[in-house]
Write a protein that holds these residues in place. Structure first.
Motif, PDB file in Angstrom:
ATOM      1  N   ALA A  40       0.825  -1.205   0.000  1.00 43.48           N
ATOM      2  CA  ALA A  40       0.000   0.000   0.000  1.00 43.48           C
ATOM      3  C   ALA A  40       0.860   1.257   0.000  1.00 43.48           C
ATOM      4  O   ALA A  40       0.541   2.239  -0.687  1.00 43.48           O
TER       5      ALA A  40
ATOM      6  N   THR B  42       0.911   3.993  -3.051  1.00 40.87           N
ATOM      7  CA  THR B  42       0.579   5.377  -2.743  1.00 40.87           C
ATOM      8  C   THR B  42       1.576   6.346  -3.366  1.00 40.87           C
ATOM      9  O   THR B  42       1.202   7.418  -3.852  1.00 40.87           O
TER      10      THR B  42
ATOM     11  N   ALA C 180      -6.460  -2.883   3.006  1.00 37.05           N
ATOM     12  CA  ALA C 180      -5.419  -2.542   2.039  1.00 37.05           C
ATOM     13  C   ALA C 180      -5.928  -2.656   0.611  1.00 37.05           C
ATOM     14  O   ALA C 180      -5.488  -1.908  -0.274  1.00 37.05           O
TER      15      ALA C 180
ATOM     16  N   VAL D 298      -5.305   0.302  -2.129  1.00 34.95           N
ATOM     17  CA  VAL D 298      -4.584   0.070  -3.382  1.00 34.95           C
ATOM     18  C   VAL D 298      -5.473   0.378  -4.583  1.00 34.95           C
ATOM     19  O   VAL D 298      -5.056   1.062  -5.532  1.00 34.95           O
TER      20      VAL D 298
END
Length: 605
Positions: A204, A208, A443, A447
Motif C-alpha cells: 500500500a 501510494t 489494504a 490500493v
C-alpha cells in the motif's frame, strides 16, 4: 538439559493489532469509500469545481465504470479478505525478493505510461515545450530560466534522438518519460523497504507513492517538473536511510546537487536534508557516518552546485516568478497574496490538486493522532519531522503560487508537492495497516482507490475528443473562472482544434479567446481559422484589427492583402502594400502586391 521445542504458529494465527490500529485502518477504508461515492456522484453532475474527481464523466463508459466497479468491489470486506493473501505476498516480495519484484514494477510502470500517450496535450507548457523541440528553438528564447540539466534533458537530448534515430519529438520525450516512470517505481519500492514495512503495508505504501498524480505527467511531457518529482522521492528515500540507519549521505548529496542543476524549486529540499544531516550527527549510534571519507563529498557536492546556480535562481525568482506567480494582475486585483489565496474558485482548485496528487494525505492528521502512541514508542518521530519538512516548502508554494494559466492547466507546477504529500501519506498508510493485522483487508481498498483513478486519468489524457470536451467544460460550466483562465483555455482549444484541422471549432474557440485576450497572435490565428473555412470577410476584418494594433506587422499586412485580393478589395491591397514598404523598403511582398495591382488581374468589387 535439552531445550523444549518452541511452539509453532498455526497458519490461521493473526497478530494482535495495536491500540487504535484498527481504527486507523477503518479510517482509511471509510475515506476510500467516500472517494468512490464522490466519483460516482460527480459522473452525473454539472460543473467543474472538483475537476480531479469528475474524470469519469468524460470517459467512455467502459473506462468510466469498469475501474469504478473494481474500486467498489475492493471496498467489500469479503473481497478484501479474499485479496489479502495475494496483496501480502506482493508486499513481502518487495522485501524478500527486491530485485525481481522491483524490476516487475518498473516494467509495469513504463508499459503503463507508454500505453497511454498524452494526446490532449493540455497540461502546463506541453504545446510550447514540444513545439520548441520540433522547431529546434534556442532554449534561451522560449524558457531562459531553464537550468543546465533541464536544457540537457528536454532540449539537447530530444534533438539528438531526432537526429541520430529519426525519432519524432514526441517519441524521444515519451521514451525518457517511460524510463522515469520505471525509476519512480524503483524509488517507491525502495522507500517502502526503507520504512521497514512488509506485507500489505509495504504494498500500500509503494502504490501510494507510485500512483500519485505525478505519474500522469510521464506520458510525453517535456519539462523538468517530471524529474523534480523523482528527485523528491529520492530525497525522501535517502534522507530516511540517513535518519534511520546512518546510511545514504553521499547519494543524498548527489540527489540534492542534481536538483540544484535542474530547477530552482530544489531549494525546497534544503530543510529536510539539513534535518537529516543534523539528526544523523546528533545520534551517537549514527554519528560515525560523518567520519567516513564520502561524508565530506556528501556536503561539498551540493554546496558547489547551489553556489554555481544560486545567482540564476535568485534572478529568476525576482524577475520571473515574483511578477507572474506572486504579484500578477489577478493577485493585485484580489488585494494581495493572502487575500487571493482562496479567492473565487481557487479553494476548489486547491482541493482538486491535492486529491489528484495524493488523495490519502487528507486523512493523515487523523492517522497521526490515532498512531501517536505507536510512533512515540518506536522512536520514529524523527521520520515524521523529516517528511513534514520535505512537504512544508512545497505546500506553502501550493498555497501561494498563482499559475499563469490557472491551476486546472498548470497543476504540473505542483509535481514536487504531490510527491512529497504522497510520501507522507505512504508512511502513515503503511504504519496504519502495519498496526492493524486484523484489518489487513482494508489494504485492497487503499490500493484500488489509489491506482485505478490514475489509470483513468491516463486514459482521459490519451483520448483527444473526450479530453478536449473536458477542457471546454471547464470554461463553460460553473464555477466562474477568471478572465485570464478563460482566455488562455479558449486559446488552447483554438490552437489544438486548428492543428487537428477542426476549423469551425478552432474559429469559435479563438473568438472566445479574443473576448478576454485580443492579442495580435490570437486575432491572427482566428483569421487563419476563418480562412480555412473560406470566410474571407471575417478574415479581412480580423487582420485589419491586427494591423490597427501594430502597423509594423508586415506579415499581417501581407495576409490582409491576400484576403483582400480574394474579395476584389483593391483599396485595401494598395494600403497594405504601402504599409509594408514603409516598414521594409523594397520588400518583395509589398512590391509583389503593387505588381498584381498594376497588372489589372484583380477586379475591384
Amino acid at each position: 538439559p535439552p531445550r523444549p521445542p518452541e511452539p509453532r504458529a498455526t497458519a490461521t494465527a493473526t497478530p494482535a493489532s495495536t491500540p487504535h490500529g484498527d481504527t486507523a485502518a477503518l479510517v482509511l477504508w471509510a475515506f476510500a469509500a467516500l472517494l468512490v461515492a464522490a466519483r460516482a456522484a460527480l459522473s452525473f453532475g454539472h460543473g467543474m469545481a472538483l475537476w480531479s474527481l469528475d474524470v469519469q464523466r468524460f470517459l467512455a463508459p467502459g473506462w468510466a465504470w469498469a475501474p469504478w466497479a473494481l474500486m467498489a468491489l475492493a471496498l467489500l470486506p469479503p473481497v478484501g479478505r479474499a485479496l489479502t493473501p495475494a496483496l501480502r505476498a506482493a508486499g513481502d516480495a518487495l522485501v524478500e525478493r527486491p530485485v525481481p519484484a522491483t524490476l516487475a514494477w518498473m516494467v509495469a510502470a513504463a508499459a503503463l505510461v507508454l500505453a497511454f500517450p498524452d494526446r490532449v496535450r493540455f497540461v502546463g507548457d506541453f504545446l510550447l515545450r514540444q513545439g520548441a523541440i520540433e522547431e529546434n528553438v534556442r532554449p534561451s528564447t522560449v524558457f531562459p530560466q531553464a537550468l543546465p540539466l533541464d536544457v540537457l534533458l528536454h532540449v539537447t537530448l530530444p534533438a539528438w534522438l531526432m537526429d541520430q534515430f529519426a525519432l519524432g519529438a514526441a517519441s524521444g520525450v515519451r521514451a525518457l518519460d517511460a524510463l522515469e516512470a520505471a525509476l519512480l517505481a524503483a524509488l517507491a519500492a525502495a522507500y517502502a523497504r526503507a520504512l521497514g514495512l512488509r506485507g500489505v503495508a509495504a504494498l500500500a505504501a509503494m502504490v501510494t507513492v507510485l500512483f500519485g498524480g505525478a505519474l500522469t505527467l510521464l506520458t510525453g511531457y517535456s519539462k523538468s517538473l517530471t524529474e523534480l518529482a523523482l528527485l523528491t522521492a529520492a530525497v525522501a528515500l535517502f534522507a530516511t536511510r540517513v535518519v534511520r540507519e546512518g546510511r545514504g549521505l553521499l547519494p543524498l548529496g548527489v540527489v540534492l546537487a542534481l536538483g540544484a542543476l535542474l530547477h530552482r524549486s530544489a531549494l525546497g529540499f534544503l530543510p529536510a536534508v539539513a534535518f537529516a544531516w543534523f539528526a544523523c550527527a546528533a545520534d551517537p549510534e549514527r554519528r560515525p557516518a560523518w567520519r567516513r571519507p564520502q561524508a565530506a563529498l556528501a556536503v561539498a557536492i551540493p554546496v558547489a552546485a547551489f553556489a554555481a546556480m544560486l545567482p540564476r535562481m535568485a534572478h529568476t525568482l525576482a524577475h520571473g516568478d515574483a511578477p507572474v506567480h506572486f504579484a500578477s494582475d489577478e493577485v493585485v486585483r484580489e488585494g494581495g497574496l493572502v487575500s487571493a489565496m482562496l479567492a473565487g474558485a481557487r479553494g476548489w482548485d486547491l482541493a482538486s490538486v491535492v486529491l489528484l496528487m495524493a488523495p490519502f494525505v487528507v486523512v493523515t492528521p487523523v492517522l497521526a493522532w490515532l498512531l501517536r502512541g505507536r510512533l512515540r514508542a518506536s522512536g520514529r518521530g524523527r521520520e515524521l519531522i523529516l517528511l513534514l519538512l520535505l512537504a512544508l516548502p512545497f505546500v506553502l508554494l501550493l498555497l501561494a503560487i498563482h499559475p499563469a494559466q490557472g491551476m486546472f492547466r498548470d497543476w504540473d507546477d505542483f509535481a514536487e508537492t504531490g510527491v512529497a504529500l504522497s510520501l507522507l501519506a505512504a508512511w502513515l498508510v503503511g504504519e496504519s495497516l502495519g498496526a492493524a493485522p486484523r484489518r489487513a483487508w482494508a489494504a485492497a481498498a487503499v490500493v484500488a482507490v489509489t491506482a485505478l483513478p490514475t489509470v483513468q486519468w491516463l486514459a482521459m489524457q490519451s483520448d483527444v475528443a473526450r479530453g478536449m470536451a473536458r477542457v471546454q467544460a471547464f470554461v463553460t460550466e460553473p464555477p466562474a473562472r477568471t478572465e485570464g483562465e478563460q482566455g488562455k483555455t479558449w486559446d488552447y482549444l483554438g490552437i489544438r482544434n486548428y492543428r487537428l484541422e477542426r476549423w469551425d471549432a478552432a474559429a469559435v474557440a479563438f473568438e472566445h479567446a479574443a473576448r478576454t485576450a485580443p492579442s495580435p497572435r490570437v486575432l491572427s490565428q482566428w483569421a487563419m481559422a476563418e480562412l480555412q473555412r473560406n470566410d474571407y470577410p471575417a478574415a479581412r476584418d480580423l487582420y485589419a484589427r491586427v494591423v490597427a494594433r501594430d502597423s509594423t506587422d508586415t506579415f499581417a499586412w501581407t495576409q490582409l492583402a491576400g484576403v483582400a485580393m480574394q474579395l476584389g478589395d483593391t483599396l485595401t491591397m494598395r494600403r497594405a502594400a504601402t504599409a509594408i514598404l514603409r516598414v521594409k523598403p523594397n520588400d518583395p511582398d509589398g512590391l509583389g502586391i503593387l505588381r498584381v495591382l498594376a497588372s489589372g488581374q484583380v477586379k475591384a468589387r
